[in-house]
Design an enzyme around this catalytic site. Structure first.
Site, short mmCIF file in Angstrom:
data_model
loop_
_atom_site.label_atom_id
_atom_site.label_comp_id
_atom_site.label_asym_id
_atom_site.label_seq_id
_atom_site.Cartn_x
_atom_site.Cartn_y
_atom_site.Cartn_z
N ASP A 210 0.85 -1.20 0.00
CA ASP A 210 0.00 0.00 0.00
C ASP A 210 0.88 1.24 0.00
OD1 ASP A 210 0.34 1.03 3.00
OD2 ASP A 210 0.17 -1.16 3.05
N ASP A 212 0.68 3.60 2.42
CA ASP A 212 0.49 4.18 3.74
C ASP A 212 -0.68 5.16 3.66
OD1 ASP A 212 1.57 3.91 6.43
OD2 ASP A 212 2.14 6.02 6.27
#
Length: 291
Positions: A210, A212
């Site tokens: 991802d 973050d």
């Protein structure tokens, strides 16, 4: 020459190694308590290998409660020479996209609730972690990733946070913009420091899941999205691991970067002042220098 034994510490989504010959789960006792789980050991293409699920099978340990000292001691105790850490991470760089791997070479340790050393009162030691990963082992991981068809980036700074919550937006922006970090995770510290104290070569493979919480187009971290990417990363990680035996070989010379001699001049406490109980606990980790 020393017999090679490669250990893989698997993070979120990585709970086994495929294709191990003579594979068996074994309980290893340590003076630092129980490891995260039993250790799966066997051989792959003629090279001894071990696997330890960092969070335990079924993911029972949080990043804070992982028994890091017991894990590293147990691996050293069974003859491991090289540790490959595989862990899920968030990315602070647009070009480090979900599904990519990063061969980490630096850390910023922001954890605060974990035991970070095997040494202490009664036997004090200071090891250098200026370069906390082994370039020889990182080379092998990079080559293995490319051979397995994984998009891999060499070099990066890993921000180790305590967790278990993900970052606030303010924290994410600070780590990215002010501190210049590349990835963020919760488990490589104090693992890397302890591996150095145990004189084990250590390399870190960060599997990006991802962005973050800093990325305006992706918003906050969603666990469902992470799990979806983890499932794809798991097969890539297993493909990477399958390449390591032929790259590292069944025997190895001394580490050219000195990882296996990290304690040579590190112990400060005079022999006559050392605590016998602590010295006894250090039998696997520091037996080479403590006699």
């Amino acid at each position: 020459m020393t017999e090679t034994m490669i250990a893989v510490i698997g993070g979120s989504g990585i709970y086994e190694i495929d294709g191990l010959e003579g594979a068996a789960w074994t309980k290893v006792e340590t003076p630092w308590g129980d490891p995260s789980d039993e250790i799966l050991s066997g051989s792959l293409n003629g090279v001894k290998m071990a696997f330890l699920p960092r969070h335990g099978r079924g993911h029972v340990h949080s990043p804070t409660t992982v028994p890091y000292r017991a894990n590293i001691d147990a691996l050293k105790r069974i003859g491991v020479t090289d540790i490959i850490s595989v862990s899920a991470c968030g990315s602070f760089r647009e070009e480090l996209a979900p599904g990519d791997f990063v061969i980490v070479d630096q850390f910023i340790d922001r954890t605060f609730a974990r035991e970070k050393s095997f040494f202490g009162t009664g036997c004090v030691a200071h090891v250098s972690v200026a370069h906390p990963t082994c370039p020889r082992l990182s080379d092998a991981c990079e080559t293995a990733a490319k051979s397995a068809g994984v998009k891999v980036h060499r070099g990066g700074t890993y921000l180790a946070m305590e967790g278990p919550q993900f970052s606030t937006l303010a924290e994410s922006l600070m780590y990215k913009n002010s501190w210049g970090c590349d990835v963020i995770g919760m488990t490589n510290m104090p693992e890397a420091k302890l591996a150095r104290e145990a004189e084990l070569c250590y390399a870190s493979v960060a599997m990006i899941t991802d962005y973050d919480s800093w990325h305006p187009a992706h918003g906050e971290v969603e666990v469902a999205d992470i799990i979806r990417v983890l499932q794809g990363n798991s097969s890539k990680a297993k493909a990477l691991v399958s390449q390591l035996p032929k790259l590292l070989g069944a025997e190895r010379d001394d580490c050219p970067h000195g990882c296996d001699k990290a304690l040579e001049f590190a112990i400060m406490t005079a022999p006559e002042m050392r605590d016998p109980a602590l010295v006894a606990k250090l039998d696997a980790v520091a037996g080479r220098v403590l006699g």
